[in-house]
Design a protein around this motif. Sequence first.
Motif, PDB file in Angstrom:
ATOM      1  N   LEU A 245     -19.149   5.577  -2.530  1.00  0.00           N
ATOM      2  CA  LEU A 245     -18.126   6.621  -2.621  1.00  0.00           C
ATOM      3  C   LEU A 245     -18.071   7.138  -4.058  1.00  0.00           C
ATOM      4  N   PRO A 246     -17.543   8.351  -4.250  1.00  0.00           N
ATOM      5  CA  PRO A 246     -17.509   8.895  -5.618  1.00  0.00           C
ATOM      6  C   PRO A 246     -16.374   8.322  -6.481  1.00  0.00           C
ATOM      7  N   ILE A 247     -15.582   7.405  -5.905  1.00  0.00           N
ATOM      8  CA  ILE A 247     -14.365   6.957  -6.602  1.00  0.00           C
ATOM      9  C   ILE A 247     -14.670   6.288  -7.941  1.00  0.00           C
TER      10      ILE A 247
ATOM     11  N   ILE B 182       0.841  -1.199   0.000  1.00  0.00           N
ATOM     12  CA  ILE B 182       0.000   0.000   0.000  1.00  0.00           C
ATOM     13  C   ILE B 182       0.875   1.248   0.000  1.00  0.00           C
ATOM     14  N   GLN B 183       1.927   1.228   0.817  1.00  0.00           N
ATOM     15  CA  GLN B 183       2.815   2.402   0.913  1.00  0.00           C
ATOM     16  C   GLN B 183       3.394   2.765  -0.450  1.00  0.00           C
TER      17      GLN B 183
ATOM     18  N   VAL C 269      -6.039   4.484  -6.224  1.00  0.00           N
ATOM     19  CA  VAL C 269      -6.920   4.949  -5.146  1.00  0.00           C
ATOM     20  C   VAL C 269      -8.104   3.996  -5.022  1.00  0.00           C
ATOM     21  N   LEU C 270      -8.639   3.585  -6.161  1.00  0.00           N
ATOM     22  CA  LEU C 270      -9.748   2.627  -6.140  1.00  0.00           C
ATOM     23  C   LEU C 270      -9.281   1.298  -5.527  1.00  0.00           C
ATOM     24  N   GLN C 271      -8.102   0.851  -5.942  1.00  0.00           N
ATOM     25  CA  GLN C 271      -7.566  -0.431  -5.463  1.00  0.00           C
ATOM     26  C   GLN C 271      -7.364  -0.418  -3.946  1.00  0.00           C
ATOM     27  N   ILE C 272      -6.844   0.688  -3.438  1.00  0.00           N
ATOM     28  CA  ILE C 272      -6.591   0.794  -1.993  1.00  0.00           C
ATOM     29  C   ILE C 272      -7.905   0.751  -1.215  1.00  0.00           C
TER      30      ILE C 272
ATOM     31  N   GLY D  21     -14.179   0.895  -3.046  1.00  0.00           N
ATOM     32  CA  GLY D  21     -13.794   1.786  -4.149  1.00  0.00           C
ATOM     33  C   GLY D  21     -14.619   1.534  -5.399  1.00  0.00           C
ATOM     34  N   TYR D  22     -15.020   0.294  -5.565  1.00  0.00           N
ATOM     35  CA  TYR D  22     -15.794  -0.103  -6.747  1.00  0.00           C
ATOM     36  C   TYR D  22     -17.286   0.198  -6.577  1.00  0.00           C
TER      37      TYR D  22
END
Length: 183
Positions: A141-143, A75-76, A128-131, A136-137
């Motif tokens: 959320l608006p992602i 993630i980092q 960002v979606l993956q994290i 995220g999908y």
Amino acid sequence: MGDWEAASLSFEDVRVPDRNLLGEPGGGMELALNWIGQKRYVIPSRAAERLPGMAVEYAKIRKSMGHPIADYQAIQWQIADSQVEIESTKWLTLYAAWRSQQGLDARHATSIAKLHGAVMANEVMDRVLQIHGGLGYAKELPIERWYRNVRVWRIFEGTDEIQRRTIARNLLKGHATLGSIGE
Ligand SMILES: Cc1cc2nc3c(=O)[nH]c(=O)nc-3n(C[C@H](O)[C@H](O)[C@H](O)COP(=O)(O)OP(=O)(O)OC[C@H]3O[C@@H](n4cnc5c(N)ncnc54)[C@H](O)[C@@H]3O)c2cc1C
């Protein structure tokens, strides 16, 4: 795919007063192409710094296997790479905007900024979606919406392929040199 709706416009028997004429009669296409070319850097300038910020905040609160996911190097690295790409786009964009503002030829710098920014924004958006995982999908959320909307940045105002063509042609014809993005 995105939140775009095409509009169809038609004009009939329209008379435009001389004082409202842009450029010379018959020179509309040249004017339009010049405008499009000069302002392409507006696209990457939209690449919101907010995106990695969202990923950072979520990574700190979301726990997996007993730890915040921010503790994991996988993630980092995604967060770090996103920051690097956003910073590089910011400077390319500022340089193109500066050249344009100075009245210098900004087309080469603009193509570089637009290509890099559009590709980068899609990569950052994907991370960002993956994290955010399944959230995220989801539509909560608006992602997922941003993900769809950002995709068109690689298409309008000159596709990736057309930017690469412009950059390569500038180099091959000697209008720009390697190591310089604007002289
Ligand atoms: C949501 C949205 C909004 C838009 N808004 C505007 C707008 O406000 N104003 C406006 O003028 N246009 C607008 N467009 C149109 C947009 O600029 C075009 O879709 C874009 O330029 C690509 O043209 P095309 O769709 O005809 O694809 P094509 O030209 O058919 O291209 C298809 C593929 O072939 C590639 N390709 C084409 N020619 C070459 C080449 N010579 N070398 C290598 N690869 C090539 C392209 O990169 C692309 O991958 C919009 C499009 C969308 C989707």
